[in-house]
Design an enzyme around this catalytic site. Structure first.
Site, PDB file in Angstrom:
ATOM      1  N   ASP A 242       8.705  -2.303 -12.619  1.00 56.52           N
ATOM      2  CA  ASP A 242       7.588  -2.633 -11.294  1.00 56.52           C
ATOM      3  C   ASP A 242       6.257  -2.208 -12.289  1.00 56.52           C
ATOM      4  O   ASP A 242       6.149  -1.690 -13.091  1.00 56.52           O
ATOM      5  CB  ASP A 242       7.600  -1.759 -10.197  1.00 56.52           C
ATOM      6  CG  ASP A 242       6.591  -2.184  -9.194  1.00 56.52           C
ATOM      7  OD1 ASP A 242       6.186  -3.309  -9.014  1.00 56.52           O
ATOM      8  OD2 ASP A 242       5.909  -0.831  -8.701  1.00 56.52           O
ATOM      9  N   SER A 243       5.103  -2.977 -11.749  1.00 60.73           N
ATOM     10  CA  SER A 243       3.813  -2.606 -12.203  1.00 60.73           C
ATOM     11  C   SER A 243       3.608  -1.107 -12.136  1.00 60.73           C
ATOM     12  O   SER A 243       2.714  -0.421 -12.799  1.00 60.73           O
ATOM     13  CB  SER A 243       2.911  -3.256 -11.631  1.00 60.73           C
ATOM     14  OG  SER A 243       2.886  -3.046 -10.102  1.00 60.73           O
TER      15      SER A 243
ATOM     16  N   CYS B 138       9.176  -6.132  -8.456  1.00 60.30           N
ATOM     17  CA  CYS B 138       7.717  -6.402  -8.059  1.00 60.30           C
ATOM     18  C   CYS B 138       7.584  -7.802  -7.765  1.00 60.30           C
ATOM     19  O   CYS B 138       8.023  -8.707  -8.226  1.00 60.30           O
ATOM     20  CB  CYS B 138       7.015  -5.968  -9.444  1.00 60.30           C
ATOM     21  SG  CYS B 138       5.272  -6.803  -9.554  1.00 60.30           S
ATOM     22  N   ASN B 139       7.024  -7.915  -6.388  1.00 56.78           N
ATOM     23  CA  ASN B 139       6.920  -9.295  -5.899  1.00 56.78           C
ATOM     24  C   ASN B 139       6.067 -10.324  -7.101  1.00 56.78           C
ATOM     25  O   ASN B 139       6.331 -11.411  -7.105  1.00 56.78           O
ATOM     26  CB  ASN B 139       6.279  -9.364  -4.781  1.00 56.78           C
ATOM     27  CG  ASN B 139       7.382  -8.852  -3.573  1.00 56.78           C
ATOM     28  OD1 ASN B 139       7.880  -9.722  -2.859  1.00 56.78           O
ATOM     29  ND2 ASN B 139       7.271  -7.455  -3.531  1.00 56.78           N
ATOM     30  N   THR B 140       4.996  -9.688  -7.413  1.00 57.08           N
ATOM     31  CA  THR B 140       4.136 -10.374  -8.187  1.00 57.08           C
ATOM     32  C   THR B 140       4.759 -11.121  -9.601  1.00 57.08           C
ATOM     33  O   THR B 140       4.696 -11.911  -9.892  1.00 57.08           O
ATOM     34  CB  THR B 140       2.747  -9.634  -8.692  1.00 57.08           C
ATOM     35  OG1 THR B 140       2.278  -9.135  -7.509  1.00 57.08           O
ATOM     36  CG2 THR B 140       1.870 -10.281  -9.456  1.00 57.08           C
TER      37      THR B 140
ATOM     38  N   GLU C 217      -1.592   3.395  -2.015  1.00 57.94           N
ATOM     39  CA  GLU C 217      -1.451   4.272  -3.296  1.00 57.94           C
ATOM     40  C   GLU C 217      -2.301   5.812  -3.039  1.00 57.94           C
ATOM     41  O   GLU C 217      -2.026   6.521  -3.297  1.00 57.94           O
ATOM     42  CB  GLU C 217      -1.897   3.739  -4.471  1.00 57.94           C
ATOM     43  CG  GLU C 217      -0.849   2.470  -4.700  1.00 57.94           C
ATOM     44  CD  GLU C 217      -0.618   2.504  -6.286  1.00 57.94           C
ATOM     45  OE1 GLU C 217      -1.224   3.170  -6.982  1.00 57.94           O
ATOM     46  OE2 GLU C 217       0.391   1.845  -6.526  1.00 57.94           O
TER      47      GLU C 217
ATOM     48  N   CYS D  68       5.465  -7.755  -0.831  1.00 55.74           N
ATOM     49  CA  CYS D  68       4.830  -6.682  -1.783  1.00 55.74           C
ATOM     50  C   CYS D  68       5.669  -5.603  -1.636  1.00 55.74           C
ATOM     51  O   CYS D  68       5.824  -5.100  -0.638  1.00 55.74           O
ATOM     52  CB  CYS D  68       3.477  -6.596  -1.585  1.00 55.74           C
ATOM     53  SG  CYS D  68       2.578  -5.316  -2.614  1.00 55.74           S
ATOM     54  N   THR D  69       5.951  -4.767  -2.903  1.00 57.91           N
ATOM     55  CA  THR D  69       6.643  -3.671  -3.018  1.00 57.91           C
ATOM     56  C   THR D  69       5.990  -2.276  -1.937  1.00 57.91           C
ATOM     57  O   THR D  69       6.559  -1.622  -1.410  1.00 57.91           O
ATOM     58  CB  THR D  69       6.773  -3.086  -4.456  1.00 57.91           C
ATOM     59  OG1 THR D  69       5.236  -2.938  -4.836  1.00 57.91           O
ATOM     60  CG2 THR D  69       7.636  -3.936  -5.124  1.00 57.91           C
ATOM     61  N   HIS D  70       4.773  -2.619  -1.730  1.00 52.90           N
ATOM     62  CA  HIS D  70       3.962  -1.479  -0.966  1.00 52.90           C
ATOM     63  C   HIS D  70       4.155  -1.396   0.475  1.00 52.90           C
ATOM     64  O   HIS D  70       4.067  -0.459   1.048  1.00 52.90           O
ATOM     65  CB  HIS D  70       2.463  -1.328  -1.543  1.00 52.90           C
ATOM     66  CG  HIS D  70       2.214  -0.784  -2.901  1.00 52.90           C
ATOM     67  ND1 HIS D  70       2.854  -1.354  -3.813  1.00 52.90           N
ATOM     68  CD2 HIS D  70       1.642   0.086  -3.271  1.00 52.90           C
ATOM     69  CE1 HIS D  70       2.467  -0.630  -5.152  1.00 52.90           C
ATOM     70  NE2 HIS D  70       1.535   0.308  -4.582  1.00 52.90           N
TER      71      HIS D  70
HETATM   72  N1  DGL Z   1       4.322  -4.346  -7.222  1.00 54.26           N
HETATM   73  C1  DGL Z   1       3.223  -5.190  -6.853  1.00 54.26           C
HETATM   74  C2  DGL Z   1       3.957  -6.309  -6.016  1.00 54.26           C
HETATM   75  O1  DGL Z   1       4.866  -6.227  -5.387  1.00 54.26           O
HETATM   76  C3  DGL Z   1       2.109  -4.594  -6.060  1.00 54.26           C
HETATM   77  C4  DGL Z   1       1.094  -3.754  -6.855  1.00 54.26           C
HETATM   78  C5  DGL Z   1       0.537  -4.484  -7.937  1.00 54.26           C
HETATM   79  O2  DGL Z   1      -0.530  -5.331  -7.685  1.00 54.26           O
HETATM   80  O3  DGL Z   1       0.858  -4.375  -9.108  1.00 54.26           O
HETATM   81  O4  DGL Z   1       3.532  -7.330  -5.689  1.00 54.26           O
END
Ligand code: DGL
Length: 262
Positions: free
Chosen positions: A7-8, A70-72, A149, A181-183
């Site tokens: 993930d990011s 990571c969704n992105t 975060e 989104c993961t968060h």
């Molecule tokens: N992990 C990212 C997602 O799920 C969210 C955090 C980011 O923007 O890197 O899209």
């Protein structure tokens, strides 16, 4: 061989949490690209490059399956990763999309995510491939990631932010909202209150897909012992441990800092 997850940053730990809940015996290597987070505001080309570098690192550790947690990254780089790497690659978009189609009764689904995820139309494409008659509304919620975060998981600021973003969905007829989104699972209750419709948690759906793919390929770890967990980050391991514990729901140790990219 372990499962590789990237993930990011810390967000993918919500996906890892569901994988370990479902498959506690699996060994997992987790890479958080904390030096280059966030991905959600970057262009697709940059996210693809980062995702390839992350996967090169994890495959060098001999993983049996990759989870793009990571969704992105799942939205823009899955095709490239699948073409380039000869292991099963699971993203979070497909499982979330399938679950949404399965539960919507009125065939209207809403999706929330980062700007890059929503602009990519990835959920829309994945949902339409399964059922072209489903209508989709996508809303980018860029303030959620920094708030979560910071640990602002409750209180007026996050509630008002949720109400403002989700007012576009409330009353538009959708009966299902995908947390793209993961968060977002971290503020699930606040989102549910603000929108008043059923939620799909992509993390839970992705864990089921991992179990399914490993089972089909005869690749499940045959052991009763809990698997090992090892974490890699590209910056600030102490901060990753601190923030990450909230996402994973358990203590994080065994972190190594690595260097990626040119
Ligand atoms: N992990 C990212 C997602 O799920 C969210 C955090 C980011 O923007 O890197 O899209």
């Amino acid at each position: 061989m372990p499962i590789g997850v990237f993930d990011s940053g810390v967000g993918g730990l919500t996906v890892m949490k569901e994988i370990t809940r479902l498959l506690p015996e699996e060994n997992i290597l987790y890479l958080g690209d904390t030096a280059r987070v966030p991905y959600g505001t970057r262009s697709p080309g940059t996210v693809i490059r980062y995702s390839i570098e992350n996967t090169l690192f994890l495959t060098s550790k001999r993983i049996k399956l990759l989870v793009v947690a990571c969704n992105t990254s799942s939205s823009v780089s899955l095709k490239q990763l699948r073409e380039k790497f000869p292991i099963p690659v699971i993203g979070v978009v497909g499982p979330g999309a399938r679950a949404a189609v399965a539960v919507t009764k009125v065939k209207k689904v809403a999706v929330i995510g980062t700007e890059t995820t929503i602009n990519s139309g990835s959920y829309e494409k994945a949902i339409k491939e399964i059922d072209a008659s489903v209508k989709i509304t996508g809303v980018a919620c860029p303030l959620f990631v920094p708030l979560i975060e910071e640990g602002w998981l409750d209180g007026d600021v996050v509630r008002l932010t949720a109400e403002k973003y989700l007012s576009q969905i409330k009353g538009n007829g959708a009966d299902t909202l995908v947390l793209g989104c993961t968060h977002y699972p971290m503020i699930k209750d606040i989102i549910a209150d603000a929108v008043g419709i059923g939620l799909i948690d992509s993390a839970v759906e992705t864990a089921k897909e991992v179990k399914h793919v490993l089972g089909d390929g005869n690749m499940l770890r045959q052991s009763k012992k809990e698997g090992s967990r090892k974490f890699f980050v590209t910056d600030a391991p102490e901060k990753f441990a601190r923030t990450g514990e909230r996402f994973l729901g358990e203590k994080i140790s065994n972190i190594s800092k690595i260097y990626l990219g040119g």
